[in-house]
Write a protein that holds these residues in place. Sequence first.
Motif, mmCIF file in Angstrom:
data_model
loop_
_atom_site.group_PDB
_atom_site.id
_atom_site.type_symbol
_atom_site.label_atom_id
_atom_site.label_comp_id
_atom_site.label_asym_id
_atom_site.label_seq_id
_atom_site.Cartn_x
_atom_site.Cartn_y
_atom_site.Cartn_z
ATOM 1 N N GLY A 75 86.157 -33.041 29.479
ATOM 2 C CA GLY A 75 86.381 -31.609 29.520
ATOM 3 C C GLY A 75 87.856 -31.306 29.320
ATOM 4 O O GLY A 75 88.705 -32.211 29.284
ATOM 5 N N GLU B 239 89.245 -28.383 31.107
ATOM 6 C CA GLU B 239 89.632 -27.450 32.163
ATOM 7 C C GLU B 239 90.697 -28.055 33.085
ATOM 8 O O GLU B 239 90.963 -29.272 33.036
ATOM 9 C CB GLU B 239 88.416 -27.047 32.997
ATOM 10 N N ASP C 6 90.541 -24.250 37.594
ATOM 11 C CA ASP C 6 89.120 -23.996 37.329
ATOM 12 C C ASP C 6 88.215 -24.654 38.366
ATOM 13 O O ASP C 6 87.063 -24.231 38.542
ATOM 14 C CB ASP C 6 88.749 -24.523 35.936
ATOM 15 N N ARG D 97 81.539 -31.657 35.602
ATOM 16 C CA ARG D 97 81.021 -31.023 34.377
ATOM 17 C C ARG D 97 79.872 -30.076 34.683
ATOM 18 O O ARG D 97 79.777 -28.971 34.123
ATOM 19 C CB ARG D 97 80.575 -32.120 33.413
ATOM 20 N N GLU D 98 78.968 -30.505 35.586
ATOM 21 C CA GLU D 98 77.805 -29.680 35.955
ATOM 22 C C GLU D 98 78.249 -28.370 36.603
ATOM 23 O O GLU D 98 77.711 -27.298 36.305
ATOM 24 C CB GLU D 98 76.886 -30.450 36.900
ATOM 25 N N CYS E 207 81.808 -37.719 31.869
ATOM 26 C CA CYS E 207 81.740 -36.459 31.131
ATOM 27 C C CYS E 207 83.138 -35.888 30.959
ATOM 28 O O CYS E 207 83.887 -35.746 31.931
ATOM 29 C CB CYS E 207 80.858 -35.460 31.876
ATOM 30 N N LYS F 256 80.769 -36.333 36.157
ATOM 31 C CA LYS F 256 79.487 -35.693 35.834
ATOM 32 C C LYS F 256 79.268 -34.476 36.729
ATOM 33 O O LYS F 256 78.805 -33.413 36.282
ATOM 34 C CB LYS F 256 78.364 -36.704 36.019
ATOM 35 N N LEU G 291 81.202 -26.845 36.316
ATOM 36 C CA LEU G 291 81.934 -25.993 35.368
ATOM 37 C C LEU G 291 80.985 -25.342 34.361
ATOM 38 O O LEU G 291 81.233 -24.225 33.888
ATOM 39 C CB LEU G 291 83.002 -26.809 34.642
ATOM 40 N N ASP G 292 79.909 -26.042 34.034
ATOM 41 C CA ASP G 292 78.958 -25.507 33.068
ATOM 42 C C ASP G 292 77.946 -24.549 33.704
ATOM 43 O O ASP G 292 77.230 -23.846 32.978
ATOM 44 C CB ASP G 292 78.187 -26.646 32.385
#
Length: 720
Positions: free
Chosen positions: A599, A601, A648, A715-716, A597, A712, A718-719
């Motif tokens: 990104g 950040e 982040d 990403r989870e 995934c 992955k 951060l989202d």
Amino acid sequence: MLQKQCRSATKASIDGPDEKNIITKGKQAQLNLNESEGKYRILLEELRYRNIINTAIAKASSLFISPVKVDYQAILRTMGESIDVNRVYIFEITGDGQTLSNTHEWCAKGTAPQIEKLKALDAHLFSWWTDQLRDGKNIVIEDVANLSSRAAAEKQILQSQQIQSLVCVPIWAKGKKLWGFMGFDDTQKTRKWTETEIEALQILGEMISGDLERNASEQRLAFERNQLLSIFDSLDGNIFVSDPHTYEILYVNKAFKKYFAHEVIGKICYREFHGFDSPCSFCSNKQILKEKPKIHRHEFYNPMMDKTFSIMDRIISWPDGRDVRFELAIDITEKKQIESRLRQAQKMEAIGTLAGGIAHDFNNILSGIFGYLQLAKFHILEPELAEKDLEKISEGAKRATLLTKQILTFSRHKWNDRRPVVVFPLIEETLKLLRSVIPSNIEIKNNIVSKSMILADSTQIHQLAMNLCTNAYQAMENRGGVLTIGLNELVLGKDQLSHEKNLLPGKYLKLEVSDTGPGIENAIQNKIFDPYFTTKKTGKGTGLGLAMVAGIVKKHNGFITVHSQPGEGACFKVFLPVIDPNVSMEKPTTKEDATACSGTETVMLVDDETDILISQEKFLTGLGYKVSSFEDGQSALQAFLSHPQAFDLIVTDMTMPRMSGETLSREILKIKPDIPIILCTGFHETVTRELALGLGIRKYVQKPIEVSILSKMIRELLDA
């Protein structure tokens, strides 16, 4: 003349016999009067004497009402002075009727004391005397000189003390046993002893008898109390008694007192023992009151004392009639620590046994990785072939990762972390570890069928299966054979559980491990689960394997059976209660989607292993992330303190020089509590998943972790 004669006749009649009569009667009346007066005086004197004696008895009886100790000397003096005797004394018959001893004596002025001379006299020499008393007779001697030859010994000792007259009465102990006697002596004269004097002596004897009985009861109670206190104070176990309604502490023994620098009797148990302001939520008072007189047993760790106790609670009756809580608490802290060390030692012994096989597996895995690495280099100009080679390398690395996790799971210290567990995969993992160790002359038969769930600590189930299988193959390693392991489900009723009173009928999971070895001799079958019992040669085992199995089974509310005959092998069966399959179970992390995934950040990477740091940085940078890498926690913290808003997300290793990942995470979360942190660890004993999540760390992952799965996870978070 006639008149004169008449006067003479009249005079004669007056002075004649009638006059004498009148004089005689007058004298008689006077005598009678004098006699009556004498009797009256005697009666008055007797009444006066009786009154003196009664007054003396009343005074003596008041002396028996003493809160401390009866003053026998004052009692004897009071009676001696009132009855006007020279000596008053008390003798005790001791040595089961063998000896006579003067215990108390009062002597009038001028009378020589005899108490020191009359100690431990042989009772057989005074048989006439003691026989009289045992028959309940009073000894009344008006004149000692007139004693018969049957009382020769008594006559001799009495005359040696210048006793001329005496009276003695028996004193009885409880149960009509002759305790001794009490007497009056007159050393000045012989005398006739009155009923009043004898009665006074008898009344006094009865008072003494009552006091003796009271003293005996008090001494018996004091002895029993001191005996119990001595027993309780000599115990290493901690004993305390409390009121189950008011929680007031009524008694603690010497062993319990050592935990406190102050007096706790009269205080409230939950405040003194646990530091709480209200009754303990785990208090067993209601249960033991409801189930009295049943004993309630359990183990308890007291954080205030930093001790683990084996507890026995029950309701007993207190002397005032109320129900009270009696608790015996045995300090098993050291025992628990030793058990923990022994468990770990036994695990390491098992791992030592497996070391050769593990090394064999790792060598095979590494050989495959090196082989395909050489092929990948050879096929570098042929991308399709090189990709297949790299996939094989990846598979080998995954196999090594799985083997490492199995070893770490088995060696973990954590105990009694019970959760819903399916045993099927645990047994299969155990067999994977065993296959490389078990000699080729031993065949393994797999009958693992059931996928039922139990409430268990997976580490302990690993160990249980490992110990049983190791025990089985070691029994056959010299001559070979067949090791069979089965896992099935069955229903057990009351009849099958009659020997296990604490277990309920229902579904049970049966783990069965059997071998075709030499079997177990009947004489030692009841010893095989004892700690340190082993039939192996010195250096071949600690004797803890089967003891650990029995302990694990008991902790999981199950039971174990063994069937063996010499020459016919052995079969161990473990029965563990099955739980509802609908119970939630912790699911292992799976790679549902291995797609990387991307990104944009900024991610902080912290790891002291350069290769890990470089590979993760390149991978995440390739996915579009801005990455700042640090080789230790301290430099990473300095960078974060300078620009906390620049980052982040944090990915940090646990064990690093200068500053650990745990400390780094704590410091960062103080500044920016909402920043996502992923803590990666190879193996750590003190920082658990629960502790890490409790600190505010979002993810706690086991190394090694694939970068695609890591991306992955990033990403989870951060989202989120």
